[in-house]
Scaffold this motif. Structure first.
Motif, PDB file in Angstrom:
ATOM      1  N   ALA A   1       0.827  -1.206   0.000  1.00 20.14           N
ATOM      2  CA  ALA A   1       0.000   0.000   0.000  1.00 20.14           C
ATOM      3  C   ALA A   1       0.862   1.257   0.000  1.00 20.14           C
ATOM      4  O   ALA A   1       0.564   2.231  -0.698  1.00 20.14           O
ATOM      5  N   ALA A   2       1.957   1.231   0.759  1.00 22.48           N
ATOM      6  CA  ALA A   2       2.849   2.398   0.806  1.00 22.48           C
ATOM      7  C   ALA A   2       3.538   2.620  -0.536  1.00 22.48           C
ATOM      8  O   ALA A   2       3.708   3.757  -0.975  1.00 22.48           O
ATOM      9  N   TRP A   3       3.945   1.536  -1.187  1.00 20.87           N
ATOM     10  CA  TRP A   3       4.589   1.684  -2.497  1.00 20.87           C
ATOM     11  C   TRP A   3       3.606   2.224  -3.525  1.00 20.87           C
ATOM     12  O   TRP A   3       3.943   3.056  -4.353  1.00 20.87           O
ATOM     13  N   ARG A   4       2.358   1.743  -3.458  1.00 17.57           N
ATOM     14  CA  ARG A   4       1.332   2.247  -4.374  1.00 17.57           C
ATOM     15  C   ARG A   4       1.135   3.747  -4.190  1.00 17.57           C
ATOM     16  O   ARG A   4       0.945   4.478  -5.157  1.00 17.57           O
ATOM     17  N   PHE A   5       1.230   4.218  -2.948  1.00 15.01           N
ATOM     18  CA  PHE A   5       1.118   5.651  -2.679  1.00 15.01           C
ATOM     19  C   PHE A   5       2.360   6.404  -3.151  1.00 15.01           C
ATOM     20  O   PHE A   5       2.264   7.431  -3.809  1.00 15.01           O
ATOM     21  N   ALA A   6       3.543   5.871  -2.837  1.00 14.20           N
ATOM     22  CA  ALA A   6       4.793   6.596  -3.095  1.00 14.20           C
ATOM     23  C   ALA A   6       5.150   6.655  -4.575  1.00 14.20           C
ATOM     24  O   ALA A   6       5.754   7.628  -5.022  1.00 14.20           O
ATOM     25  N   ARG A   7       4.780   5.644  -5.333  1.00 16.00           N
ATOM     26  CA  ARG A   7       5.201   5.635  -6.737  1.00 16.00           C
ATOM     27  C   ARG A   7       4.515   6.710  -7.553  1.00 16.00           C
ATOM     28  O   ARG A   7       5.023   7.131  -8.570  1.00 16.00           O
ATOM     29  N   GLY A   8       3.356   7.171  -7.104  1.00 18.48           N
ATOM     30  CA  GLY A   8       2.651   8.231  -7.810  1.00 18.48           C
ATOM     31  C   GLY A   8       3.130   9.617  -7.423  1.00 18.48           C
ATOM     32  O   GLY A   8       2.727  10.603  -8.029  1.00 18.48           O
TER      33      GLY A   8
ATOM     34  N   TRP B   1      11.931   3.634   0.248  1.00 23.39           N
ATOM     35  CA  TRP B   1      12.989   2.622   0.277  1.00 23.39           C
ATOM     36  C   TRP B   1      13.804   2.685   1.554  1.00 23.39           C
ATOM     37  O   TRP B   1      14.198   1.647   2.092  1.00 23.39           O
ATOM     38  N   VAL B   2      14.049   3.876   2.073  1.00 18.48           N
ATOM     39  CA  VAL B   2      14.793   4.000   3.329  1.00 18.48           C
ATOM     40  C   VAL B   2      14.019   3.342   4.463  1.00 18.48           C
ATOM     41  O   VAL B   2      14.546   2.514   5.208  1.00 18.48           O
ATOM     42  N   PHE B   3      12.746   3.680   4.581  1.00 15.25           N
ATOM     43  CA  PHE B   3      11.956   3.130   5.678  1.00 15.25           C
ATOM     44  C   PHE B   3      11.546   1.683   5.432  1.00 15.25           C
ATOM     45  O   PHE B   3      11.297   0.936   6.380  1.00 15.25           O
ATOM     46  N   PHE B   4      11.501   1.252   4.181  1.00 17.85           N
ATOM     47  CA  PHE B   4      11.293  -0.163   3.882  1.00 17.85           C
ATOM     48  C   PHE B   4      12.444  -0.988   4.443  1.00 17.85           C
ATOM     49  O   PHE B   4      12.229  -1.995   5.119  1.00 17.85           O
ATOM     50  N   VAL B   5      13.679  -0.559   4.170  1.00 14.10           N
ATOM     51  CA  VAL B   5      14.856  -1.280   4.668  1.00 14.10           C
ATOM     52  C   VAL B   5      14.894  -1.247   6.191  1.00 14.10           C
ATOM     53  O   VAL B   5      15.156  -2.272   6.836  1.00 14.10           O
ATOM     54  N   LEU B   6      14.612  -0.096   6.793  1.00  9.39           N
ATOM     55  CA  LEU B   6      14.621  -0.002   8.257  1.00  9.39           C
ATOM     56  C   LEU B   6      13.558  -0.894   8.886  1.00  9.39           C
ATOM     57  O   LEU B   6      13.813  -1.571   9.886  1.00  9.39           O
TER      58      LEU B   6
ATOM     59  N   ARG C   1       9.606   8.290  -3.082  1.00 13.59           N
ATOM     60  CA  ARG C   1      10.156   6.970  -3.410  1.00 13.59           C
ATOM     61  C   ARG C   1      11.423   6.689  -2.609  1.00 13.59           C
ATOM     62  O   ARG C   1      11.630   5.570  -2.134  1.00 13.59           O
ATOM     63  N   ILE C   2      12.263   7.700  -2.433  1.00 16.00           N
ATOM     64  CA  ILE C   2      13.477   7.523  -1.618  1.00 16.00           C
ATOM     65  C   ILE C   2      13.099   7.247  -0.166  1.00 16.00           C
ATOM     66  O   ILE C   2      13.652   6.345   0.472  1.00 16.00           O
ATOM     67  N   LEU C   3      12.151   8.020   0.361  1.00 14.19           N
ATOM     68  CA  LEU C   3      11.696   7.788   1.733  1.00 14.19           C
ATOM     69  C   LEU C   3      11.107   6.391   1.890  1.00 14.19           C
ATOM     70  O   LEU C   3      11.331   5.719   2.905  1.00 14.19           O
TER      71      LEU C   3
END
Length: 111
Positions: free
Chosen positions: A75-82, A92-97, A88-90
């Motif tokens: 859901a977060a990626w669907r929001f961020a990609r638009g 990936w950073v918080f995805f890894v964390l 998108r950088i935020l």
């Protein structure tokens, strides 16, 4: 004569289905893990200990967290990609964390 507006829905039903499925099973597994933990607590109060019980509850909890995290990540990626590059950088950073936190905290609950 009025012009028809195009439907600008950018997500397919398969993507929503995956998010909904992960969220549902994550909720079910979290409930099972909570029930197992509660029963083990009640048995501990009564003086009964089951050595492998905490490992089972920890594994159920880890699987539940993983399913819920997958639903949130999708859901977060669907929001961020638009959005712009910053989102998108935020993401990936918080995805890894969050992945590091999930693995670090989840594995510790098995022991």
């Amino acid at each position: 004569m009025a012009k028809r507006q195009k439907n600008r829905n950018t997500t397919g039903t398969s993507e929503n289905s995956l998010i909904n499925t992960c969220a549902f099973w994550g909720l079910v597994l979290a409930g099972v893990a909570g029930l197992i933990s509660f029963m083990l607590y009640l048995l501990g109060v009564c003086g009964v200990t089951i050595a492998w019980g905490n490992k089972v509850a920890g594994a159920c909890s880890m699987i539940a967290q993983l399913a819920i995290y997958i639903a949130v990540w999708l859901a977060a990626w669907r929001f961020a990609r638009g959005k712009g590059q910053t989102f998108r950088i935020l993401f990936w950073v918080f995805f890894v964390l969050s992945l590091l936190g999930l693995v670090g905290l989840g594995i510790g609950s098995w022991y």
